[in-house]
Design a protein around this motif. Structure first.
Motif: not given
Length: 199
Positions: A21-25, A27-28, A125-128, A142-150
Motif C-alpha cells: 500500500t502506497v500514498a504520494e505526499f 512528491g514522495g 522515516s522511509e529513508e534509504q 535498502i531503497s524503500h524500507p517498509r518495516v513495522a516495529i511493535c
C-alpha cells in the motif's frame, strides 16, 4: 486498557502486512509502516499484544507462500544489527520487528545500540538504509524500507532505546503507557465462568 493494548498492537502489525500500500505526499512515496511501544510494569496486561500477534500468523504464512520473503515477515529480535539489515535487504525492505521484551532486544543488540536506533529512525522515516562495514562485503542498500516495529517495554527498559529525546527516534513511535490501578485480576474465576463451572 487491554483493548487499548490490543488496538495499538493490531494497527502496528497490520501496517506491516500492508507493505504494498502506497500514498504520494509532497512528491514522495509513503508506506503505512508504523512503530509503537507499549510501556507498563510487569503483570499489567502487556501480554495481550502477543495474542494479537498470533492472529496474524496464518496471514503471514500465506504471504510467505505467495511472495518471496527469504527471511519471513517477522524478523528476529535477538540477532545483530548486521543480520537485521541483511534480513531486511533479503525481503526488499519488508518486515515486522515484534518484541514482547524490549529489554531482551536492547541487550541482544547492546554493542550496536546506536546502529539499531539509526535503523529504526531511518526505516520509520522511509529513508534509504545503507550499510557497509567491511571492504570485503558489498554495501547493502535498502531503497524503500517498509518495516513495522511493535515493542513492549518495562518502564526501566524504556531508556535502553529511547535515551535521548532530541535524537528523533522517540517522535517516530506511537507511545502507549499507563500505571496499573492495583486491582487483583482473578484469572481463576474468569476460567470458571468461561467453562460454565459452578460449585
Amino acid at each position: 486498557r487491554e483493548k487499548d493494548i490490543a488496538f495499538t498492537a493490531f494497527i502496528t502489525l497490520l501496517s506491516g502486512v500492508l507493505y504494498n500500500t502506497v500514498a504520494e505526499f509532497r512528491g514522495g512515496i509513503l508506506y503505512p509502516s508504523l512503530g509503537s511501544v507499549i510501556t507498563a510494569p510487569s503483570g499489567s496486561g502487556k501480554r495481550v499484544a502477543t495474542h494479537v500477534q498470533s492472529l496474524f500468523l496464518p496471514l503471514i504464512q500465506y504471504l510467505i507462500e505467495q511472495v518471496e520473503l527469504k527471511s519471513g515477515l517477522f524478523l528476529a529480535d535477538n540477532s545483530s544489527t548486521t543480520s537485521l539489515i541483511k534480513s531486511m535487504a533479503d525481503n526488499q525492505g519488508r518486515g515486522i520487528i515484534y518484541s514482547s521484551d524490549m529489554g531482551f532486544l536492547g541487550h541482544a543488540m547492546k554493542k550496536d545500540l546506536a546502529v539499531l536506533q539509526a535503523i529504526f529512525r531511518t526505516a520509520l522515516s522511509e529513508e534509504q538504509i545503507r550499510s557497509g562495514r567491511s571492504a570485503k562485503h558489498p554495501t547493502i542498500w535498502i531503497s524503500h524500507p517498509r518495516v513495522a516495529i511493535c515493542l513492549s517495554s518495562l518502564p526501566e527498559e524504556f531508556r535502553l532505546l529511547f535515551n535521548n529525546p532530541e535524537d528523533g527516534i522517540m517522535s517516530r513511535f506511537l507511545h502507549y503507557t499507563f500505571v496499573p490501578d492495583g486491582e487483583w485480576n482473578n484469572l481463576v474465576e474468569k476460567r470458571l465462568e468461561n467453562h460454565n463451572i459452578h460449585n
